[in-house]
Design an enzyme around this catalytic site. Structure first.
Site, PDB file in Angstrom:
ATOM      1  N   ASP A  81     -83.962-123.939-100.386  1.00 36.23           N
ATOM      2  CA  ASP A  81     -82.957-124.778 -99.739  1.00 36.23           C
ATOM      3  C   ASP A  81     -81.828-125.131-100.699  1.00 36.23           C
ATOM      4  O   ASP A  81     -81.597-124.414-101.674  1.00 36.23           O
ATOM      5  CB  ASP A  81     -83.627-126.051 -99.185  1.00 36.23           C
ATOM      6  CG  ASP A  81     -83.022-126.495 -97.861  1.00 36.23           C
ATOM      7  OD1 ASP A  81     -81.858-126.922 -97.865  1.00 36.23           O
ATOM      8  OD2 ASP A  81     -83.713-126.420 -96.838  1.00 36.23           O
TER       9      ASP A  81
ATOM     10  N   HIS B  17     -79.744-131.808 -97.720  1.00 41.01           N
ATOM     11  CA  HIS B  17     -80.427-130.960 -96.741  1.00 41.01           C
ATOM     12  C   HIS B  17     -81.840-130.619 -97.203  1.00 41.01           C
ATOM     13  O   HIS B  17     -82.815-130.785 -96.464  1.00 41.01           O
ATOM     14  CB  HIS B  17     -79.603-129.692 -96.514  1.00 41.01           C
ATOM     15  CG  HIS B  17     -80.068-128.829 -95.387  1.00 41.01           C
ATOM     16  ND1 HIS B  17     -81.089-127.913 -95.520  1.00 41.01           N
ATOM     17  CD2 HIS B  17     -79.655-128.738 -94.094  1.00 41.01           C
ATOM     18  CE1 HIS B  17     -81.274-127.289 -94.359  1.00 41.01           C
ATOM     19  NE2 HIS B  17     -80.413-127.781 -93.478  1.00 41.01           N
TER      20      HIS B  17
ATOM     21  N   SER C  36     -83.031-126.449 -88.682  1.00 40.32           N
ATOM     22  CA  SER C  36     -83.436-126.711 -90.073  1.00 40.32           C
ATOM     23  C   SER C  36     -84.526-127.759 -90.156  1.00 40.32           C
ATOM     24  O   SER C  36     -85.312-127.778 -91.107  1.00 40.32           O
ATOM     25  CB  SER C  36     -82.236-127.203 -90.888  1.00 40.32           C
ATOM     26  OG  SER C  36     -81.361-126.166 -91.201  1.00 40.32           O
TER      27      SER C  36
END
Length: 535
Positions: free
Chosen positions: A91, A288, A459
């Site tokens: 990620d 994220h 996601s």
């Protein structure tokens, strides 16, 4: 993400933020699927405590289409001890110092911290908690922009990339005009009132004959009627970052985000690059990845943030390979191989793009993971596309061809309310290209610097499934990656509800938008795993 209010006021096309042993007396589904549509479902707003952990709730009990994680813990796993499973999170970086993630961060047992040596001879110096394949790079072009920068080769790919760039740049410039107008209006109102944190009532009381201020007054009244000033400030800053990020980095033909890394991204054998700072050069850039890691591993029942699906059973290995922009195939391929070689049994990949220059490198890495019995889980993507008609990278099957391996799951996203809009409006789908759906809208989890936030996207759906996979591999380590994939797909709950998908809001039966036609169910999966392990 969180642009709902601003998008409703100044919407422009293209604004999309990406972003136990089981006895024979136990049944697979407490509420038979054929009866679910007859149940009295919860309507209206979900209570905040439920919303923060809706993905763990049970459709049959709570009438919220979660994954029955709580039920699995209370009825199947209570008093049982599993083995620790390493989950590789490929990620944007992970805040490994977060209060709610620290207990679950993987530490390389073969590496001595800070001695500047490659103690385990794996090619990476001081890789204590994983590896950062981006080094100090933060922003990047989109893949099709990198294709354009290489020059016109006469290919259809180049022509498609050029047309897409022109369209996206036009929309980004429109977005810039809009965000600049909103920011100018906010400043004008704040200057007039002599305070930045003004209220709707403050704006209503403004008396002016200045036509510009009158226009700004109307705009801010409309916005503040739907959200607080505090929320507006946060959303407009994200809106600005997105739009200016498009113009300055993602679509900018003159920007070179890779220069600071120092490698050749078109040479897979050029491997001596990156560093061991798995957070990344800016902690906020790890938002994220930190959120994704939290969905899997944030500490359960500690009255902080949300609950991880498999927090007590996993170690999170941080693999930084996804920049602000499109990832490089080289980083993804090497990132997957790094996670496999260092003990990961599940890998989560919450990223993707629609152009791929070296997709074979990623294919080979996926096949390598399969050869080492590692399950790889990818997000389906957030553009409302039917992936049966469009390739999204990476995946395990392109253009209707057979799957390249049996160790990959592609995950679509669901929303927290049962009904026609149960598939999240942004989620990609596909009868042949998406394997199964899981919660991905309004997911509450860790963000950098000991904060927590709701984010949404496939996601978020993908790590929900990675958590379930980790639980299966923790309690039933004899099962293979292929068997875990089979269990997750076959044990899900089949729904007959008709739902809307895509930008056109096409109506389809739920079981027609993925291979399995199901939503993931942790309780059912662990039941099936127990039976399969006994065999």
């Amino acid at each position: 993400m969180t642009m709902t209010i601003l998008k409703s006021y100044y919407l422009f096309a293209g604004l999309a933020l990406a972003l136990a042993s089981c006895g024979s007396t136990q049944n697979m589904v407490t509420t038979p699927a054929e009866n679910i549509d007859k149940m009295p479902m919860k309507v209206g707003k979900i209570a905040e405590n439920d919303l923060k952990r809706w993905s763990h709730l049970d459709l049959g009990k709570d009438t919220i289409p979660g994954m029955s994680v709580d039920k699995a813990y209370t009825q199947l796993l209570k008093g049982k001890k599993g083995t620790k499973v390493i989950v590789g999170v490929v990620d944007s970086g992970i805040d490994i110092d977060h209060e709610d993630l620290k207990p679950a961060i993987w530490t390389n047992p073969k590496e001595i911290a800070g001695n500047g040596k490659d103690d385990d001879n794996n090619g990476y110096i001081d890789d204590i908690h994983g590896w950062n394949f981006l080094g100090d790079a933060e922003h990047e072009n989109m893949e099709y922009v990198r294709i354009l920068k290489k020059g016109d080769d006469g290919s259809e790919t180049y022509r498609r990339a050029k047309a897409e760039h022109e369209k996206d740049m036009q929309e980004a410039m429109q977005g810039k005009q809009q965000v600049d107008f909103i920011l100018a209006g906010d400043k004008a109102i704040a200057d007039h009132l002599k305070k930045k944190n003004y209220t709707l009532d403050d704006v209503k009381k403004i008396e002016t004959t200045d036509p510009a201020l009158m226009q700004y007054k109307g705009m801010m009244m409309q916005i503040l009627a739907q959200t607080s000033k505090e929320e507006f400030d946060k959303e407009i800053e994200e809106f600005k970052d997105y739009v200016y990020g498009q113009i300055n980095y993602h679509l900018n033909l003159q920007f070179d985000g890779r220069k600071v890394v120092g490698d050749n991204p078109d040479n897979l054998n050029d491997k001596k690059y990156g560093n061991n700072n798995v957070i990344g050069p800016e902690k906020k850039g790890a938002k994220h990845g930190t959120h994704v890691a939290g969905i899997i591993a944030q500490t359960r029942n500690n009255n902080k943030g949300g609950d991880g699906v498999a927090s007590n059973n996993v170690y999170i290995m941080a693999v930084r390979a996804v920049p602000d922009g499109d990832e490089y195939d080289k980083d993804i391929a090497l990132g997957i191989r790094y996670a496999v070689d260092n003990g990961a049994k599940v890998i989560n990949g919450s990223f993707g793009k629609y152009y791929s220059v070296h997709r074979d490198w990623v294919h080979d890495a996926i096949k390598y993971a399969a050869s080492k019995d590692v399950l790889v889980i990818f997000a389906a993507g957030n553009e409302s596309y039917d992936l049966d008609t469009m390739n999204k990278y990476p995946t395990d099957s392109y253009d209707g061809q057979p799957e390249i391996s049996n160790n990959v799951l592609i995950i679509g996203a669901t929303a927290p309310s049962y009904g026609s809009e149960m598939v999240a409006g942004f989620s990609n789908y596909g009868k042949n290209s998406v394997d199964i759906f899981a919660p991905g809208e309004k997911i509450y989890a860790t963000t950098p610097s000991n904060t927590y936030q709701y984010l949404q996207g496939t996601s978020m759906a993908s790590p929900n499934v990675a958590g379930v996979a980790a639980l299966i591999r923790s309690y039933y380590p004899s099962l293979t990656a292929a068997q875990v994939k089979q269990i997750i797909m076959e044990s899900g709950t089949t729904l007959t509800q008709k739902i809307t998908v895509g930008e056109a809001k096409e109506v389809k039966p739920f079981n027609e938008v993925s291979k399995s036609g199901k939503i993931v169910n942790a309780y059912n999966a662990l039941l099936m795993a127990g039976k399969m392990a006994k065999k």
